[in-house]
Design a protein around this motif. Structure first.
Motif, mmCIF file in Angstrom:
data_model
loop_
_atom_site.group_PDB
_atom_site.id
_atom_site.type_symbol
_atom_site.label_atom_id
_atom_site.label_comp_id
_atom_site.label_asym_id
_atom_site.label_seq_id
_atom_site.Cartn_x
_atom_site.Cartn_y
_atom_site.Cartn_z
ATOM 1 N N GLY A 138 0.808 -1.203 0.000
ATOM 2 C CA GLY A 138 0.000 0.000 0.000
ATOM 3 C C GLY A 138 0.845 1.258 0.000
ATOM 4 O O GLY A 138 0.446 2.286 -0.586
ATOM 5 N N PHE A 139 2.032 1.192 0.604
ATOM 6 C CA PHE A 139 2.898 2.375 0.654
ATOM 7 C C PHE A 139 3.387 2.763 -0.747
ATOM 8 O O PHE A 139 3.176 3.904 -1.174
ATOM 9 C CB PHE A 139 4.071 2.112 1.598
ATOM 10 C CG PHE A 139 4.871 3.335 1.927
ATOM 11 C CD1 PHE A 139 4.598 4.082 3.063
ATOM 12 C CD2 PHE A 139 5.899 3.751 1.109
ATOM 13 C CE1 PHE A 139 5.339 5.219 3.372
ATOM 14 C CE2 PHE A 139 6.637 4.878 1.397
ATOM 15 C CZ PHE A 139 6.357 5.611 2.530
ATOM 16 N N PRO A 140 4.027 1.854 -1.495
ATOM 17 C CA PRO A 140 4.409 2.232 -2.862
ATOM 18 C C PRO A 140 3.209 2.463 -3.769
ATOM 19 O O PRO A 140 3.299 3.240 -4.719
ATOM 20 C CB PRO A 140 5.257 1.053 -3.340
ATOM 21 C CG PRO A 140 4.893 -0.084 -2.463
ATOM 22 C CD PRO A 140 4.549 0.527 -1.136
ATOM 23 N N LEU A 141 2.073 1.791 -3.492
ATOM 24 C CA LEU A 141 0.870 2.068 -4.278
ATOM 25 C C LEU A 141 0.457 3.527 -4.089
ATOM 26 O O LEU A 141 0.058 4.204 -5.051
ATOM 27 C CB LEU A 141 -0.263 1.136 -3.866
ATOM 28 C CG LEU A 141 -1.593 1.291 -4.622
ATOM 29 C CD1 LEU A 141 -1.385 1.059 -6.116
ATOM 30 C CD2 LEU A 141 -2.631 0.324 -4.066
ATOM 31 N N GLY A 142 0.556 4.022 -2.856
ATOM 32 C CA GLY A 142 0.312 5.438 -2.621
ATOM 33 C C GLY A 142 1.302 6.298 -3.382
ATOM 34 O O GLY A 142 0.946 7.372 -3.893
ATOM 35 N N SER A 279 9.533 13.002 -17.252
ATOM 36 C CA SER A 279 10.349 11.783 -17.188
ATOM 37 C C SER A 279 10.858 11.540 -15.777
ATOM 38 O O SER A 279 10.943 10.397 -15.323
ATOM 39 C CB SER A 279 11.532 11.894 -18.155
ATOM 40 O OG SER A 279 11.089 11.984 -19.494
ATOM 41 N N SER A 280 11.191 12.605 -15.059
ATOM 42 C CA SER A 280 11.677 12.468 -13.692
ATOM 43 C C SER A 280 10.598 11.874 -12.794
ATOM 44 O O SER A 280 10.873 11.004 -11.963
ATOM 45 C CB SER A 280 12.121 13.827 -13.152
ATOM 46 O OG SER A 280 13.197 14.340 -13.923
ATOM 47 N N LEU A 281 9.348 12.341 -12.948
ATOM 48 C CA LEU A 281 8.252 11.740 -12.199
ATOM 49 C C LEU A 281 8.013 10.306 -12.645
ATOM 50 O O LEU A 281 7.569 9.467 -11.862
ATOM 51 C CB LEU A 281 6.981 12.574 -12.381
ATOM 52 C CG LEU A 281 6.918 13.893 -11.604
ATOM 53 C CD1 LEU A 281 5.703 14.702 -12.030
ATOM 54 C CD2 LEU A 281 6.884 13.640 -10.108
ATOM 55 N N GLY A 282 8.322 10.012 -13.900
ATOM 56 C CA GLY A 282 8.199 8.644 -14.390
ATOM 57 C C GLY A 282 9.118 7.688 -13.646
ATOM 58 O O GLY A 282 8.758 6.542 -13.376
ATOM 59 N N PHE A 283 10.330 8.152 -13.308
ATOM 60 C CA PHE A 283 11.245 7.314 -12.525
ATOM 61 C C PHE A 283 10.648 7.016 -11.149
ATOM 62 O O PHE A 283 10.754 5.899 -10.643
ATOM 63 C CB PHE A 283 12.602 8.015 -12.368
ATOM 64 C CG PHE A 283 13.481 7.908 -13.582
ATOM 65 C CD1 PHE A 283 14.123 6.718 -13.879
ATOM 66 C CD2 PHE A 283 13.659 8.986 -14.427
ATOM 67 C CE1 PHE A 283 14.941 6.596 -14.998
ATOM 68 C CE2 PHE A 283 14.468 8.885 -15.549
ATOM 69 C CZ PHE A 283 15.111 7.695 -15.842
ATOM 70 N N ASN A 288 8.070 2.838 -7.538
ATOM 71 C CA ASN A 288 6.996 2.321 -6.697
ATOM 72 C C ASN A 288 6.271 1.143 -7.333
ATOM 73 O O ASN A 288 5.814 0.239 -6.635
ATOM 74 C CB ASN A 288 6.023 3.453 -6.356
ATOM 75 C CG ASN A 288 6.596 4.419 -5.339
ATOM 76 O OD1 ASN A 288 6.676 4.124 -4.163
ATOM 77 N ND2 ASN A 288 7.031 5.591 -5.796
ATOM 78 N N ILE A 289 6.155 1.121 -8.655
ATOM 79 C CA ILE A 289 5.573 -0.043 -9.328
ATOM 80 C C ILE A 289 6.444 -1.268 -9.101
ATOM 81 O O ILE A 289 5.956 -2.363 -8.788
ATOM 82 C CB ILE A 289 5.393 0.229 -10.836
ATOM 83 C CG1 ILE A 289 4.290 1.258 -11.070
ATOM 84 C CG2 ILE A 289 5.054 -1.070 -11.577
ATOM 85 C CD1 ILE A 289 4.125 1.657 -12.520
ATOM 86 N N GLY A 290 7.755 -1.106 -9.261
ATOM 87 C CA GLY A 290 8.670 -2.212 -9.002
ATOM 88 C C GLY A 290 8.565 -2.710 -7.585
ATOM 89 O O GLY A 290 8.627 -3.920 -7.329
#
Length: 444
Positions: A138-142, A279-283, A288-290
């Motif tokens: 839930g933390f990285p999902l947030g 792109s920076s926000l993409g990283f 968090n997806i990983g």
């Protein structure tokens, strides 16, 4: 019951993750906010304000939870951090913004130890790594929600809307928690509220021992440890547990240094490395997806092979990942390294929490979580200002990643120093069943 508690606590942790990660998403905007004159070092200092509050919240709320009740404290923390996060949108200066971030941190710090203790009580040791991986996902999902919201909202509406989104848990989670979240049966029985405990057990068809699968009750603690008659805090630092407690405290400190270093500064570091704001926000999104996908997969291995080898592996994976980020590699490879960094940093934290939940008696579970996460906040407090100083000093962006690699190596070394529980040691000393020592689940 487990699924209901996990769902409510998991959504709360998701809101927690959003409120923490949102600051990293808005730092580039805050650095250019008219009239604020914010520097990278100042932004790092503000980032630590929330973390100071989280340290206080984790140690205070975690201890109070074992006294006042886990349900009440989780709901209280949810209300508090949601309101304070929403108020951040009204800030007209860095000082006011930092004050609201500190106040939000008081509630944020209490969420993980309280939710972890409640979920740990209703999960079986054989699947506890999976349960904790699901909860901590839930933390990285947030974080994913924060990154996606930032990609869409920041260019259109400005940074303030990011914090207004933080009010949504009051509408989405709070009514469900008030209506359906049960109190800890172990807590109720410890407070001699047996009639209430019986009602919850009957309602959810829970037998007397379901709430503490395989965890010895205080009176079952081997002689010599004396933890059954001790206060929760004294138990953590008693002879049978002090070595493990110190290891868990430092391991979490190192792990949270990596997590908050990534989530606070990754967009700005990659922006300074030449990538666009999107792109920076993409990283940050990939990180968090990983973390979500990798942690859930590795949790199955942790339940099968034990906590120690998996935690050692994830610590080392995080170090290798950040070293790769310091190199000039193709963008695809960098995204893969960022994803591995998410698996290493976030995965390590969830497995350490699962390890903690199995190492101590259930009656001190929230206190153990609170102290572990509370001390760990020292690492999270150090990461934003330290990396901010490195950026402000004009050093090459690679130095930020070197600073994030060292904690992973140190953490991997500490895992091997965690001793067995007093119960497992006593079993080994008596030869176990049939003369063979059998460690408790997760103590391999």
């Amino acid at each position: 019951m487990t699924l209901l508690v996990l769902a409510i606590c998991g959504i709360t942790v998701t809101a927690d993750g959003y409120d923490v990660v949102v600051y990293g998403a808005v730092i580039p905007s805050l650095l250019h906010e008219p009239g604020w004159h914010l520097t990278p070092a100042g932004a790092g200092l503000i980032g630590s304000f929330a973390l100071v509050g989280m340290l206080i919240g984790a140690t205070t709320v975690g201890t109070l939870t074992d006294t006042l009740g886990r349900r009440r404290m989780l709901i209280g923390c949810l209300i508090w951090f949601s309101v304070m996060t929403g108020l951040c949108a009204t800030a007209t200066s860095p000082e006011v913004f930092g004050l609201f971030r500190f106040l939000a941190g008081l509630g944020l710090g209490g969420v993980l130890p309280t939710a972890s203790a409640l979920v740990g009580e209703y999960s079986h040791p054989k699947t506890r790594n999976l349960v904790f991986a699901t909860l901590f996902s839930g933390f990285p999902l947030g974080g994913i929600i924060a990154a996606l919201t930032g990609i869409f909202a920041l260019p259109r509406f400005g940074w303030q809307v990011m914090f207004l989104v933080g009010l949504l848990p009051l509408l989405l989670v709070l009514p469900l928690a008030i209506r359906s979240l049960p109190e800890s049966i172990t807590f109720l029985r410890a407070k001699a509220r047996h009639a209430e405990a019986d009602r919850i057990a009957d309602r959810w068809n829970i037998t007397a021992n379901d709430a503490q699968h395989g965890v010895p009750a205080p009176e079952q603690t081997p002689s010599g440890t004396g933890s059954g008659s001790m206060s929760p805090v004294r138990t953590l630092f008693s002879r049978g547990y002090v070595m493990a407690t110190v290891c868990f405290l430092v391991m979490t400190c190192l792990c949270l240094f990596m997590i908050y270093g990534f989530n606070t500064w990754l967009p700005e570091i990659m922006h300074r490395a030449g990538y666009s704001a999107g792109s920076s926000l993409g990283f940050l999104l990939v990180f968090n997806i990983g973390a979500v996908i990798g942690t859930l997969i590795l949790s199955l291995a942790a339940d099968r092979f034990g906590s120690k080898p998996i935690i050692t592996t994830t610590y080392l994976v995080s170090s290798v990942a950040v070293i790769l980020l310091s190199l000039r590699l193709p963008t695809t490879v960098l995204y893969a390294a960022v994803a591995l960094g998410g698996v290493g940093a976030m995965g390590t934290q969830s497995f350490v929490l699962a390890y903690v939940s199995k190492h101590y008696p259930t009656r001190v579970g929230a206190t153990a979580m609170g102290w572990t996460l509370g001390f760990g906040r020292l690492g999270s407090m150090l990461a934003p200002p330290l990396l901010g100083l490195i950026i402000g000093a004009g050093l090459a962006f690679q130095w930020n990643f070197y600073a994030l690699a060292v904690p992973g190596v140190l953490g991997a070394l500490l895992v091997g120093l965690v001793p067995r529980t007093p119960q497992a040691a006593a079993t080994a000393g008596h030869g176990g069943v049939g003369g063979t020592a059998r460690p408790l689940a997760g103590q391999t």
